[in-house]
Write a protein that holds these residues in place. Structure first.
Motif, PDB file in Angstrom:
ATOM      1  N   PRO A  28       0.832  -1.203   0.000  1.00 60.88           N
ATOM      2  CA  PRO A  28       0.000   0.000   0.000  1.00 60.88           C
ATOM      3  C   PRO A  28       0.868   1.255   0.000  1.00 60.88           C
ATOM      4  CG  PRO A  28       0.017  -1.025   2.168  1.00 60.88           C
ATOM      5  CD  PRO A  28       0.694  -1.975   1.243  1.00 60.88           C
ATOM      6  N   ALA A  82      -3.086   4.497  -0.979  1.00 64.27           N
ATOM      7  CA  ALA A  82      -3.887   3.723  -0.034  1.00 64.27           C
ATOM      8  C   ALA A  82      -4.226   4.532   1.210  1.00 64.27           C
ATOM      9  CB  ALA A  82      -3.152   2.449   0.357  1.00 64.27           C
ATOM     10  N   ALA A 292      -8.835   4.674  -2.880  1.00 77.72           N
ATOM     11  CA  ALA A 292      -7.841   3.667  -2.467  1.00 77.72           C
ATOM     12  C   ALA A 292      -8.079   2.360  -3.205  1.00 77.72           C
ATOM     13  CB  ALA A 292      -7.913   3.451  -0.962  1.00 77.72           C
ATOM     14  N   ALA A 298      -5.925  -1.012   3.223  1.00 78.62           N
ATOM     15  CA  ALA A 298      -5.707   0.346   3.711  1.00 78.62           C
ATOM     16  C   ALA A 298      -6.177   0.484   5.159  1.00 78.62           C
ATOM     17  CB  ALA A 298      -6.439   1.343   2.812  1.00 78.62           C
TER      18      ALA A 298
END
Length: 422
Positions: A28, A82, A292, A298
């Motif tokens: 991420p 993210a 995201a 996330a």
């Protein structure tokens, strides 16, 4: 036919190569305005985020490029970011584009801090990540003069005045110190501590009857304040020399005193007034944009950032303090341990009242600060009538807010246009 097979084979190879080169959101992207120096960002990657399953792509950025990239992804309704990390002011205007994080466990974060993350909504738009602020510090010799029944960690302004008076009378001179020098952060005390504690406001109630009371209280305190305070900038120096016994300042400007003589000093929360224990946190938050690529991943990263061990690692990497109450390791510098405990008590107090740094002022931030400095100098140093000064300075403040078109920030009630000065 052979050419078609060749084309398909080539396409498959290319697709495979791209998949290998760009794994689908395996790490991420943590897009942050904080921990930008190379040393800090490296510590974030190696010490703070290394234990997150699958790793994290931590990328710090200056405010301008940070905002430009996230705005581009939001406009495209598709993105690679993210998690966002930024100060409250940077996140405050993005509420509509941030995912509600109400399903993440934030029980370890104080309700007052969590209120900031709601951004005026019913949900949780960002979660506090780390903080810095201002605290009080005292030589332990001063503790015997505390008023009867007073709790050092839950003082009121009236008790601070009584304490300062008792020290002055017992020692033959004022022992309270205040950073009122040219480079002192006195304006932050008035904006984020004194006035909100009496008015629940920094701007709108600037000239209120409650503000008049607040300035009257500070005039009382000034009677027992070392007169050399008008030359003080960093209070650690005066604490070390015993010139003052009790002082207010930013944690970074008290650190040397506590580190040099850790057995001689204690740090504690700022006092409370009738409206609460106002304090000015420099709050960085973490949020998830609606674009995201992997929402579950996330949210897992946001939750990871709130774990006690992650919060401690963040402190080591950035010198920003945890937003949760947690025991600090024994190998932390004495100033970090003392200030960290005081910050935790202050931000987690039942009467905690966060008063944010000024926002939306653009290049007029210095003029905004000057309003509070001028008010202090006229009322406290110049002895001018409190009501007259507040009425005059309120007009200066009102004009400034209109010119900057700056809406209100906490603890003032949100405004559609410029924050009003009542």
């Amino acid at each position: 036919m052979s050419s078609l097979k060749g084309y398909l084979r080539g396409t498959a190879i290319l697709a495979t190569a791209m998949a290998l080169a760009l794994p689908a959101f395996a790490e991420p992207l943590f897009w942050s305005t904080q921990a930008k120096p190379v040393e800090e960002s490296q510590k974030m990657r190696e010490q703070v985020l290394a234990e997150f399953p699958g790793g994290v792509d931590y990328q710090p950025s200056d405010d301008g490029p940070w905002l430009t990239r996230i705005e581009a992804e939001l406009q495209a309704s598709s993105g690679t970011i993210a998690v966002l990390g930024a100060l409250h002011g940077s996140l405050s205007s993005m509420g509509a584009d941030l995912v509600d994080l109400s399903d993440i466990d934030t029980s370890a974060v104080s309700p007052a801090m969590m209120e900031l993350g709601k951004l005026g909504t019913a949900g949780v738009k960002y979660i506090p990540w780390m903080q810095a602020t201002y605290v009080m510090a005292a030589n332990k010799k001063a503790l015997e003069y505390l008023p009867a029944g007073a709790d050092l960690n839950a003082l009121t302004y009236d008790e601070l005045i009584a304490w300062s008076k008792a020290m002055a009378e017992a020692t033959g001179g004022p022992k309270f110190g205040f950073p009122a020098g040219p480079k002192g952060l006195k304006h932050r005390f008035f904006q984020g501590f004194l006035l909100p504690s009496y008015t629940h406001s920094t701007v709108s109630e600037f000239r209120s009857a409650e503000a008049e009371v607040a300035w009257g209280k500070f005039k009382e305190l000034w009677q027992y304040t070392n007169p050399a305070s008008t030359n003080y900038s960093f209070m650690q120096e005066q604490l070390v020399t015993d010139e003052v016994w009790v002082a207010f300042d930013h944690v970074a400007r008290l650190g040397d005193a506590i580190n040099q003589r850790p057995d001689d000093f204690v740090a504690f929360p700022a006092p409370a007034g009738p409206k609460g224990r106002a304090f000015m946190p420099v709050v960085a938050g973490i949020a998830i944009p609606r674009t995201a690529p992997d929402m579950e991943q996330a949210k897992a990263l946001v939750a990871y950032m709130l774990q006690p061990e992650t919060q401690i690692a963040t402190l080591r990497a950035t010198n920003f303090f945890p937003v949760i109450a947690t025991d600090l390791p024994a190998d932390m510098p004495p100033a970090v341990k003392a200030s960290g405990a005081a910050i935790a008590m202050m931000s987690g107090a039942p009467d905690a009242l966060p008063a944010l740094l000024p926002m939306g002022l653009g290049d007029k931030g210095g003029q905004f600060n000057q309003v509070y400095i001028d008010t202090f100098e006229r009322i406290v140093l110049g002895g001018q009538d409190v009501r007259a000064v507040l009425d005059e300075q309120a007009e200066v403040l009102r004009t400034l807010m209109v010119e900057a078109n700056a809406p209100c920030w906490a603890p003032d009630v949100a405004s559609d246009g410029p924050c009003p000065v009542n």
